[in-house]
Scaffold this active site. Structure first.
Site, PDB file in Angstrom:
ATOM      1  N   ASP A  10       1.319  -0.966  -0.394  1.00 36.66           N
ATOM      2  CA  ASP A  10      -0.308  -0.375   0.011  1.00 36.66           C
ATOM      3  C   ASP A  10       0.779   1.435   0.056  1.00 36.66           C
ATOM      4  OD1 ASP A  10      -3.010   1.899   0.208  1.00 36.66           O
ATOM      5  OD2 ASP A  10      -2.900   1.478   2.112  1.00 36.66           O
ATOM      6  N   HIS A  27       3.150   3.863  -8.788  1.00 37.40           N
ATOM      7  CA  HIS A  27       2.293   2.682  -9.385  1.00 37.40           C
ATOM      8  C   HIS A  27       3.819   1.829 -10.445  1.00 37.40           C
ATOM      9  CE1 HIS A  27      -1.270   2.026  -7.324  1.00 37.40           C
ATOM     10  NE2 HIS A  27      -1.803   3.500  -8.456  1.00 37.40           N
ATOM     11  N   LEU A 121      12.553 -19.325  -5.033  1.00 42.75           N
ATOM     12  CA  LEU A 121      11.636 -18.309  -4.276  1.00 42.75           C
ATOM     13  C   LEU A 121      10.216 -18.879  -5.072  1.00 42.75           C
ATOM     14  CD1 LEU A 121      11.991 -15.400  -2.286  1.00 42.75           C
ATOM     15  CD2 LEU A 121       9.886 -15.787  -4.452  1.00 42.75           C
TER      16      LEU A 121
END
Ligand code: FPP
Length: 230
Positions: A10, A27, A121
């Site tokens: 966020d 963004h 991962l």
């Protein structure tokens, strides 16, 4: 030890606003930070990293912002492919990804396929994801399954969720200070430790991640029992 880390990324908008930049710039910086945090996560031995990249509610944002975020997906897939291959990162998604525009789905499917044999991962992007939508989708899949068990327990139900093979998150970090779950992983976060950082996502760096992991390391996880289990 954190095996699965989940993050609500966020604060892209606020980060940009503080610098006199557009929300889109926020963004873009947020998407770039995914690469840095993925690499830091590998360093700390994390095996699964689930990131809330676009929620079912985010479709309500102005069309231009949604469009910008959708176009970031192929850019991300393209620029991250090489580092993902070099670092052993396998890409996956959870969510109602059929709702994404074709160009975004296509880029994701390619990156998922190109990285499918990596084992270091798993980078799990939550896209058009909602926790309630996931539970509803699981119920519908269950109802449509002719081989469903007669009686459902938690383990049986969990097999109908989006990523049944991924263990529940040990730790969930939310950046940018807000103290809420915002419909993220409602089923899977039942026993996860929560950590809220005041830092906005584009500025959340390895040192901030380390603080969150250190905080996790000092907690007693009892899972409703009286003695701690690590
Ligand atoms: C919250 O910031 C962030 C989002 C709604 C989307 C998260 C997206 C990214 C990090 C980049 C895109 C990801 C990919 C995989 C290409 P906000 O806009 O809610 O910030 P604010 O609360 O400060 O306005």
């Amino acid at each position: 030890m954190v095996k699965h880390l989940a993050i609500i990324m966020d604060g892209n908008g606020r980060w940009a606003q503080q610098r006199g930049l557009s929300r889109s710039e926020g963004h873009r910086a947020g998407a770039e930070n995914i690469g840095k945090i993925t690499e830091a996560a590998i360093k700390y031995g994390i095996e699964y990293l689930t990131l809330y990249a676009f929620s079912t509610e985010n479709w309500k944002r102005p069309a231009a912002e949604v469009d910008f975020l959708m176009h970031l997906i192929p850019v991300f897939c393209k620029t991250r492919l090489k580092p993902m291959l070099q670092n052993g990162v396998r890409l996956r998604t959870i969510g109602r990804t059929d709702d994404l525009p074709f160009f975004a789905r296509k880029a994701l499917l390619k990156a998922i396929d190109d990285t499918k044999n990596n084992t270091k991962l798993t980078l799990n992007l939550a896209l058009s994801y909602g926790g309630r939508a996931e539970i509803v989708d699981a119920v519908n899949r269950l109802l449509a399954d002719p081989e469903r068990p007669q009686k459902i327990d938690e383990a049986a139900f969990g097999r109908y969720l989006y990523a049944p093979d991924i263990p529940d998150p040990d730790l969930m970090i939310r950046t940018s200070g807000e103290m809420r779950l915002s419909n993220f992983l409602l089923w899977e976060l039942s026993y996860s430790e929560l950590y809220v950082s005041p830092v906005h996502w584009p500025a959340f760096d390895e040192a901030e991640l380390k603080k969150a992991l250190d905080s996790f390391g000092s907690r007693d996880r009892r899972f409703g029992d009286v003695t701690a289990k690590k």
